[in-house]
Structures are given as structure tokens and as C-alpha cells.
Design a protein around this motif. Sequence first.
Motif, short mmCIF file in Angstrom:
data_model
loop_
_atom_site.label_atom_id
_atom_site.label_comp_id
_atom_site.label_asym_id
_atom_site.label_seq_id
_atom_site.Cartn_x
_atom_site.Cartn_y
_atom_site.Cartn_z
N ILE A 161 0.00 -4.89 5.98
CA ILE A 161 0.33 -3.52 5.64
C ILE A 161 0.30 -2.68 6.90
O ILE A 161 -0.60 -2.84 7.74
N SER A 162 1.29 -1.82 7.05
CA SER A 162 1.36 -0.98 8.23
C SER A 162 2.10 0.30 7.88
O SER A 162 2.67 0.42 6.80
N GLN A 163 2.06 1.25 8.80
CA GLN A 163 2.81 2.47 8.56
C GLN A 163 3.36 3.01 9.86
O GLN A 163 2.83 2.77 10.94
N ASP A 164 4.46 3.73 9.74
CA ASP A 164 5.11 4.39 10.86
C ASP A 164 5.10 5.88 10.57
O ASP A 164 5.87 6.35 9.73
N ASN A 165 4.21 6.60 11.24
CA ASN A 165 4.08 8.03 10.94
C ASN A 165 5.34 8.81 11.28
O ASN A 165 5.68 9.77 10.60
N ALA A 166 6.03 8.40 12.32
CA ALA A 166 7.24 9.10 12.71
C ALA A 166 8.33 8.99 11.65
O ALA A 166 9.17 9.88 11.51
N LYS A 167 8.29 7.92 10.89
CA LYS A 167 9.28 7.71 9.83
C LYS A 167 8.71 8.00 8.45
O LYS A 167 9.41 7.79 7.44
N ASN A 168 7.45 8.44 8.40
CA ASN A 168 6.80 8.71 7.10
C ASN A 168 6.94 7.52 6.15
O ASN A 168 7.24 7.71 4.96
N THR A 169 6.73 6.35 6.68
CA THR A 169 6.99 5.14 5.91
C THR A 169 5.81 4.18 5.96
O THR A 169 5.24 3.95 7.03
N LEU A 170 5.48 3.63 4.80
CA LEU A 170 4.48 2.58 4.66
C LEU A 170 5.22 1.27 4.44
O LEU A 170 6.22 1.25 3.70
N TYR A 171 4.75 0.21 5.07
CA TYR A 171 5.41 -1.09 4.96
C TYR A 171 4.47 -2.14 4.36
O TYR A 171 3.26 -2.06 4.49
N LEU A 172 5.09 -3.12 3.74
CA LEU A 172 4.38 -4.32 3.33
C LEU A 172 5.22 -5.51 3.77
O LEU A 172 6.29 -5.75 3.22
N GLN A 173 4.75 -6.20 4.79
CA GLN A 173 5.42 -7.41 5.26
C GLN A 173 4.88 -8.58 4.47
O GLN A 173 3.67 -8.82 4.47
N MET A 174 5.77 -9.29 3.83
CA MET A 174 5.37 -10.40 2.98
C MET A 174 5.99 -11.69 3.52
O MET A 174 7.23 -11.82 3.54
N ASP A 175 5.16 -12.59 3.93
CA ASP A 175 5.61 -13.88 4.47
C ASP A 175 5.10 -15.01 3.59
O ASP A 175 4.19 -14.83 2.79
N SER A 176 5.72 -16.17 3.76
CA SER A 176 5.32 -17.36 3.00
C SER A 176 5.24 -17.05 1.50
O SER A 176 4.25 -17.38 0.83
N LEU A 177 6.27 -16.43 1.01
CA LEU A 177 6.26 -15.99 -0.38
C LEU A 177 6.21 -17.17 -1.34
O LEU A 177 6.78 -18.24 -1.08
N LYS A 178 5.54 -16.92 -2.46
CA LYS A 178 5.37 -17.94 -3.49
C LYS A 178 5.92 -17.41 -4.81
O LYS A 178 6.02 -16.19 -5.01
N PRO A 179 6.29 -18.29 -5.72
CA PRO A 179 6.79 -17.82 -7.02
C PRO A 179 5.82 -16.87 -7.72
O PRO A 179 6.26 -15.94 -8.41
N GLU A 180 4.53 -17.07 -7.53
CA GLU A 180 3.55 -16.20 -8.18
C GLU A 180 3.49 -14.80 -7.57
O GLU A 180 2.79 -13.93 -8.08
N ASP A 181 4.23 -14.57 -6.49
CA ASP A 181 4.34 -13.22 -5.93
C ASP A 181 5.41 -12.40 -6.65
O ASP A 181 5.56 -11.20 -6.37
N THR A 182 6.14 -13.03 -7.55
CA THR A 182 7.18 -12.32 -8.29
C THR A 182 6.56 -11.20 -9.13
O THR A 182 5.65 -11.43 -9.92
N ALA A 183 7.05 -9.99 -8.92
CA ALA A 183 6.51 -8.83 -9.62
C ALA A 183 7.28 -7.59 -9.20
O ALA A 183 8.07 -7.62 -8.26
N MET A 184 7.00 -6.50 -9.90
CA MET A 184 7.44 -5.19 -9.45
C MET A 184 6.35 -4.66 -8.53
O MET A 184 5.17 -4.67 -8.89
N TYR A 185 6.77 -4.20 -7.37
CA TYR A 185 5.83 -3.72 -6.37
C TYR A 185 5.90 -2.20 -6.28
O TYR A 185 6.99 -1.63 -6.18
N TYR A 186 4.72 -1.58 -6.30
CA TYR A 186 4.62 -0.13 -6.29
C TYR A 186 3.81 0.34 -5.08
O TYR A 186 2.80 -0.26 -4.71
#
Length: 126
Positions: free
Chosen positions: A69-94
Motif C-alpha cells: 500500500i502506498s500513496q502519492d500526495n501530489a496526485k491525491n491517490t492511494l494505491y494497492l499493488q497486488m502481486d502473485s494474485l490467487k483465485p481467493e483474492d477475487t472480490a470487490m475492493y474498496y
Amino acid sequence: QVQLVESGGGSVQPGGSLRLSCVVSGSIDSFNCMGWFRQAPGKEREGVAIKYAGSIRKFANSVQGRFTISQDNAKNTLYLQMDSLKPEDTAMYYCAARSQWVGCRLDADFTDFTYWGKGTQVTVSS
């Protein structure tokens, strides 16, 4: 009125990566606690990653070592980098945000956060 708008979801094969973005309509600096939560069909919402008090980050055990998880204050944006994804990661993300960092936790109730986005769907399947 503050709005959080998520994007970056999609369909990906197991082992793939996605980066979710949450754009804040306002100053992201005003929020000392921000996080990503997810909800799969038929399951309760769960905390995935939170960031608070500037640099403290916590992750659910199920994503530890795979998500960041990271954020860029200049862009007013929060990020979630997701690697090595698995089927159990399937969901709606909020994305969620609150001003105070005291009480910022992964098992927060819906009302513990002041603002929520409408979500972005992540599907991991072969």
C-alpha cells in the motif's frame, strides 16, 4: 463533499498483478488513516491493507508479502499493488479514509471510516 474513486480492477490469471488506485477528491493529506477492504460474494468484508500515522502499514495475513500500500500526495491517490494474485483474492475492493489514525485497524467496522469508495472488481481465474 469528499469522494473516493477506485479504479484498476479487472480480470487476471493466477500469479498475475494489478495495481488499484483510489483518487481522493480533496487533499489526501487530511486523512491520517486510509485502507483497502474487500468483499467476496457470500463473505464478510475484510481488511486487506491499511496505512496510518504517516508510515505505519498493516496487512491481512492472507496478503502479507504479496500486496503493498502506498500513496502519492501530489496526485491525491492511494494505491494497492497486488502481486502473485490467487483465485481467493477475487472480490470487490474498496478504498476507505478517515481523519484520525487512532483506532485505524484492519478489522474496522464500516462506520469506523468516514468515507468509502464504490469499489472496483478484481477477478483472478484461469
